[in-house]
Design a protein around this motif. Structure first.
Motif, PDB file in Angstrom:
ATOM      1  N   UNK A   1       0.837  -1.203   0.000  1.00 17.02           N
ATOM      2  CA  UNK A   1       0.000   0.000   0.000  1.00 17.02           C
ATOM      3  C   UNK A   1       0.876   1.258   0.000  1.00 17.02           C
ATOM      4  N   UNK A   2       0.681   2.097  -0.993  1.00 18.92           N
ATOM      5  CA  UNK A   2       1.327   3.416  -1.073  1.00 18.92           C
ATOM      6  C   UNK A   2       2.855   3.322  -1.053  1.00 18.92           C
ATOM      7  N   UNK A   3       3.401   2.298  -1.699  1.00 22.72           N
ATOM      8  CA  UNK A   3       4.844   2.213  -1.874  1.00 22.72           C
ATOM      9  C   UNK A   3       5.264   2.842  -3.198  1.00 22.72           C
ATOM     10  N   UNK A   4       6.523   3.221  -3.282  1.00 22.90           N
ATOM     11  CA  UNK A   4       7.133   3.615  -4.546  1.00 22.90           C
ATOM     12  C   UNK A   4       8.193   2.561  -4.889  1.00 22.90           C
ATOM     13  N   UNK A   5       8.034   1.929  -6.046  1.00 23.50           N
ATOM     14  CA  UNK A   5       8.926   0.849  -6.458  1.00 23.50           C
ATOM     15  C   UNK A   5       9.464   1.248  -7.828  1.00 23.50           C
ATOM     16  N   UNK A   6      10.759   1.548  -7.913  1.00 26.93           N
ATOM     17  CA  UNK A   6      11.232   2.224  -9.112  1.00 26.93           C
ATOM     18  C   UNK A   6      12.726   1.977  -9.357  1.00 26.93           C
ATOM     19  N   UNK A   7      13.124   2.236 -10.599  1.00 27.07           N
ATOM     20  CA  UNK A   7      14.526   2.203 -11.033  1.00 27.07           C
ATOM     21  C   UNK A   7      15.168   0.828 -10.853  1.00 27.07           C
ATOM     22  N   UNK A   8      14.374  -0.245 -10.862  1.00 25.60           N
ATOM     23  CA  UNK A   8      14.926  -1.584 -10.698  1.00 25.60           C
ATOM     24  C   UNK A   8      15.499  -2.130 -11.986  1.00 25.60           C
ATOM     25  N   UNK A   9      16.450  -3.057 -11.848  1.00 22.57           N
ATOM     26  CA  UNK A   9      17.078  -3.676 -13.007  1.00 22.57           C
ATOM     27  C   UNK A   9      16.330  -4.922 -13.480  1.00 22.57           C
ATOM     28  N   UNK A  10      15.215  -5.234 -12.862  1.00 23.18           N
ATOM     29  CA  UNK A  10      14.343  -6.317 -13.317  1.00 23.18           C
ATOM     30  C   UNK A  10      12.912  -5.791 -13.256  1.00 23.18           C
ATOM     31  N   UNK A  11      11.981  -6.558 -12.718  1.00 31.59           N
ATOM     32  CA  UNK A  11      10.587  -6.100 -12.612  1.00 31.59           C
ATOM     33  C   UNK A  11      10.387  -5.272 -11.344  1.00 31.59           C
ATOM     34  N   UNK A  12       9.340  -4.446 -11.364  1.00 27.17           N
ATOM     35  CA  UNK A  12       8.964  -3.746 -10.137  1.00 27.17           C
ATOM     36  C   UNK A  12       8.398  -4.711  -9.124  1.00 27.17           C
ATOM     37  N   UNK A  13       7.306  -5.385  -9.499  1.00 25.34           N
ATOM     38  CA  UNK A  13       6.670  -6.416  -8.665  1.00 25.34           C
ATOM     39  C   UNK A  13       6.466  -7.650  -9.522  1.00 25.34           C
ATOM     40  N   UNK A  14       6.885  -8.814  -9.025  1.00 22.04           N
ATOM     41  CA  UNK A  14       6.649 -10.091  -9.695  1.00 22.04           C
ATOM     42  C   UNK A  14       5.850 -10.992  -8.754  1.00 22.04           C
ATOM     43  N   UNK A  15       4.807 -11.627  -9.291  1.00 27.05           N
ATOM     44  CA  UNK A  15       4.002 -12.563  -8.505  1.00 27.05           C
ATOM     45  C   UNK A  15       3.935 -13.878  -9.261  1.00 27.05           C
ATOM     46  N   UNK A  16       4.282 -14.981  -8.589  1.00 26.90           N
ATOM     47  CA  UNK A  16       4.412 -16.267  -9.248  1.00 26.90           C
ATOM     48  C   UNK A  16       4.079 -17.403  -8.286  1.00 26.90           C
ATOM     49  N   UNK A  17       3.977 -18.597  -8.838  1.00 22.76           N
ATOM     50  CA  UNK A  17       3.964 -19.829  -8.047  1.00 22.76           C
ATOM     51  C   UNK A  17       2.813 -19.866  -7.033  1.00 22.76           C
TER      52      UNK A  17
END
Length: 230
Positions: A72-88
C-alpha cells in the motif's frame, strides 16, 4: 515492525518474509541490493506501506509460493528487473502504489495469478522483455543467467529438454523450428537455448555464456546477508 530503516547494498534480498510471517514494513528505504528488494515466500504475508524500494538488481518485490501480502502506497522504481513479480500460486493486494522505471516491467504476473489491484500508478517502465520479444531477440540477451524475465516459456521434446529447462518464444520459432515443442506457461525463467545448456547452439544469441542448469523459476533467496522476518 520495521519502520524508517535504510536497508541497502545487500548481497541477497534486503528483506525476506517467509513461512506464515505477517510483519509490518513502513516507511523504509530498501535500495541498491545485488538481489531483490523484498522477497516473500512460503505463505508469507505482511503489510508493506509507504516504502521506497529502488535500484535493486532483481525484482523490487518478489511474491511466491502461496504468499499473500498487502502493498500500500509504496514507490517501487529504477529496478534492473521487474517492479513487482508474482508467481507460483501466490497473490497480493496492491493499493495506491507507484511502480515506474523498472527494466523488465512494472507488474509481472505468472499464469494463474490474479492480484487485487486498486488505484495503482504503473507508468514509464522500460518493458525490455516485451521489446526483446517483439524485436526477435533471445531473452537470454537481456537477462543472462543472473535474472529471470517473465514471459511465455517452452520445452522441446525433440531436444530432450527436462523440467529444469526453459526456452523463450523466439528461440522456439527460430532455433527449434519444426521440432516437437510444448508450451509450459507464463512465468519467470531464463532461456537455456541462449545460455548454451542445450545440445544445439542458439542461432539468436551468438556466442553463449555457459552457466549451470538453473531452475526456470529460480531458487529461494539464500539466508546469508539477508534480513529475515520470521
Amino acid at each position: 515492525m520495521l519502520e524508517c530503516n535504510e536497508i541497502f547494498d545487500n548481497a541477497m534480498a534486503g528483506v525476506w518474509i517467509k513461512t506464515d510471517s505477517n510483519p509490518v514494513l513502513r516507511r523504509n528505504k530498501i535500495h541498491d541490493g545485488r538481489d531483490g528488494g523484498i522477497c516473500i515466500f512460503n505463505s508469507g504475508r505482511g503489510l508493506l506501506e509507504e516504502n521506497d524500494i529502488f535500484r535493486n538488481a532483481q525484482a523490487g518485490v518478489l511474491i511466491s509460493t502461496q504468499s499473500h501480502p498487502t502493498l500500500r502506497h509504496n514507490r517501487i522504481f529504477d529496478g534492473m528487473a521487474a517492479g513487482v513479480e508474482i508467481t507460483n500460486n501466490a497473490t497480493a493486494t496492491l493499493e495506491g502504489n507507484q511502480i515506474f522505471n523498472n527494466k523488465f516491467g512494472g507488474l509481472c504476473l505468472a499464469s494463474g495469478v490474479a492480484p487485487v489491484l486498486k488505484e495503482n500508478k504503473i507508468f514509464d517502465n522500460r518493458n525490455s522483455v516485451e521489446k526483446a520479444v517483439k524485436s526477435g531477440q533471445c531473452l537470454y540477451k537481456i537477462s543472462s543467467y543472473t535474472s529471470f524475465p517473465m514471459h511465455d516459456f517452452y520445452r522441446c521434446r525433440t531436444c530432450n529438454t527436462t523440467d529444469r529447462n526453459a526456452i523463450c518464444v523466439n528461440c522456439i520459432k527460430v532455433c527449434h523450428a519444426g521440432h516437437n515443442v510444448e508450451f509450459i506457461r507464463h512465468d519467470r525463467f531464463f532461456c537455456d537455448c541462449g545460455a548454451g545448456t542445450l545440445n544445439n547452439s542458439c542461432s539468436l544469441q551468438g556466442e553463449p555464456t555457459q552457466d549451470t542448469d538453473t531452475l526456470y523459476d529460480s531458487a529461494a533467496p539464500m539466508e546469508s546477508h539477508t534480513l529475515m522476518v520470521n
